[in-house]
Write an enzyme that holds these catalytic residues in place. Structure first.
Site, PDB file in Angstrom:
ATOM      1  N   ASP A  24       1.016  -1.027   0.132  1.00  5.92           N
ATOM      2  CA  ASP A  24       0.074   0.398  -0.216  1.00  5.92           C
ATOM      3  C   ASP A  24       0.721   1.108   0.253  1.00  5.92           C
ATOM      4  OD1 ASP A  24      -2.543   1.314   0.607  1.00  5.92           O
ATOM      5  OD2 ASP A  24      -1.887   2.295   1.986  1.00  5.92           O
ATOM      6  N   GLU A  26       1.532   5.360   0.085  1.00  2.00           N
ATOM      7  CA  GLU A  26      -0.005   6.795   0.684  1.00  2.00           C
ATOM      8  C   GLU A  26       0.916   7.943   0.639  1.00  2.00           C
ATOM      9  OE1 GLU A  26      -2.085   7.006   2.683  1.00  2.00           O
ATOM     10  OE2 GLU A  26      -2.440   4.534   3.350  1.00  2.00           O
ATOM     11  N   HIS A 168      -5.148   4.295   6.936  1.00  2.63           N
ATOM     12  CA  HIS A 168      -3.456   5.130   6.123  1.00  2.63           C
ATOM     13  C   HIS A 168      -2.687   4.965   6.617  1.00  2.63           C
ATOM     14  CE1 HIS A 168      -7.167   6.143   4.110  1.00  2.63           C
ATOM     15  NE2 HIS A 168      -8.380   6.632   5.173  1.00  2.63           N
ATOM     16  N   ASP A 173      -2.206  -0.259   6.475  1.00  2.00           N
ATOM     17  CA  ASP A 173      -3.449  -1.049   5.107  1.00  2.00           C
ATOM     18  C   ASP A 173      -3.199  -2.061   4.670  1.00  2.00           C
ATOM     19  OD1 ASP A 173      -4.367   1.268   7.108  1.00  2.00           O
ATOM     20  OD2 ASP A 173      -4.079   2.352   4.435  1.00  2.00           O
TER      21      ASP A 173
END
Length: 415
Positions: A24, A26, A168, A173
């Protein structure tokens, strides 16, 4: 490297092909001054695709000078947190190693994370890592789990399985995505092969045969409540509560909506007001229902429709009578049930050819349905037009006789 089982050696690339990298990103949020997305954090968890045992993980913040208030509001990564963190170029090798040659998995990675990874390596003028397969859990879960939750956001799915809120943050995540996928698949498998009655005590005799993406399969049961106004709200609420807990669909007779009184299949999802109103999937939408408007519950489908009575077919088709053309004179049609008076006919010599009677008799015999007006139109009937017919016929016969006498006279003179 020796495998240790007498099967020769295996390479590191061989093991990577058997592994899934859940990852994941960000990122910053584009603004009016900076329209690109910079990676702020990368997190990944690598598991064996057969055992789901974790074999590796990696997480790092990535420095970017383009942090905005909107991105801080989303992922809570501030400029202060990024001070002294490596750039993407500094961690590119490690990211390449953990991703390249493995199966990539994540939530909405095909449209979000994967393109950003490719762009970041392109900025560095380096070959990006390549997956041997991609598992995007967003479209996957949308197919198999859409009837269970209101939406496919990871935060919604995490709360559904009591995994908490989506943080997040990269690695957190990625781990939540892995855990949500495990739970969703387990739930679907159990629903396919096991089901319970409303009391939750006995398994269904007939497991659902529907596609796993349609989780509204109905549990077969002999416990059926008919569609009447006698169904109590308490018992109906029990069915709804069991439907929410077991994620099973059933049929209700609902007096509200666009088709009041019709049976419809619902899959309850959650209470809005306990024992009063609730949300359920029905007819391709997520709708709110009132318990007091439910007048019947069935677990094995809607009741069969009553057989429709077929109207008897009429084999005899009655045709309308053919009326004579208007001649300017009114003609009265005698009643079918009253004796008809035949006007006196003019006397006709007995010299009528036999063929005429044959034709008339054949025409009479071919008639199967007699109407009051038939006598006015049929040339062989003896109705009100009989005198006119006989008069015309007599004139023809007299003409024929005169011509015959003339020819006989000519012949006599010639001889």
């Amino acid at each position: 490297m020796d495998r240790g089982d007498g099967g020769g050696s295996w390479s590191f690339a061989d093991t990577k092909a058997e592994e899934i990298a859940f990852y994941d990103l960000e990122t910053t949020i584009p603004s009016s001054t900076y329209k690109e997305r910079d990676v702020l954090e990368f997190g990944a968890v690598v598991v064996n695709k057969k055992t789901l045992r974790e074999v590796d993980s990696f997480s790092t913040l990535v420095f970017s000078p383009n942090v905005t208030a909107r991105s801080v509001e989303c992922n809570k990564i501030t400029k202060e947190m990024l001070q002294g963190q490596p750039s993407f170029a500094d961690v590119a090798d490690r990211i390449y190693t953990i991703l390249h040659g493995r199966i990539w998995a994540g939530h909405n990675i095909e449209k979000f994370d994967n393109p950003i990874i490719f762009d970041e390596f392109k900025k560095l003028k380096r070959e990006p890592p390549q997956p041997i397969g991609v598992i995007d859990t967003l479209p996957l879960l949308r197919k198999i789990f859409s009837t269970h939750v209101d939406n496919m956001k990871m935060n919604t799915l995490g709360k559904y399985f009591d995994l908490g809120d989506e943080e997040h943050r990269g690695e957190a995540d990625a781990r939540m995505t892995l855990q949500v996928l495990k739970n969703c698949c387990t739930t679907v498998v159990l629903e396919q092969h096991f089901s319970t009655t409303p009391s939750g005590t006995s398994p269904s005799e007939n497991p659902p045969k529907s596609n796993p993406q349609v989780s509204s399969s109905v549990a077969a049961s002999s416990s059926v409540t008919s569609c009447t106004q006698n169904t109590s709200e308490t018992s109906t609420a029990t069915y709804i509560e069991n439907g929410i807990n077991s994620r099973k669909a059933f049929w209700i007779c609902y007096t509200g909506g666009s088709t009041p009184g019709a049976w419809r299949q619902i899959a309850p999802t959650k209470w809005v007001q306990k024992d009063k109103t609730f949300y359920a999937h029905s007819r391709g939408a997520h709708l709110m229902f009132r318990v007091d408007k439910i007048t019947g519950v069935r677990l094995d489908g809607p009741p069969p429709e009553p057989a429709k009575e077929e109207k008897p077919k009429c084999d005899v088709v009655e045709t309308a009578p053919i009326l004579p053309e208007s001649t300017g004179t009114e003609t009265t049609t005698p009643s079918q049930h009253e004796p008809q008076e035949v006007p006196p006919a003019a006397e006709v010599p007995n010299t009528t050819p036999a063929t005429t009677n044959t034709a008339c008799s054949s025409a009479e015999s071919s008639s199967t349905t007699t109407h009051p007006s038939d006598s006015e139109t049929h040339p062989c009937s003896h109705g009100t037009l009989a005198p006119l017919w006989l008069t015309n016929h007599s004139a023809i016969l007299i003409g024929c006789a005169v011509e015959t006498l003339f020819l006989l006279g000519v012949w006599w003179r010639a001889h």
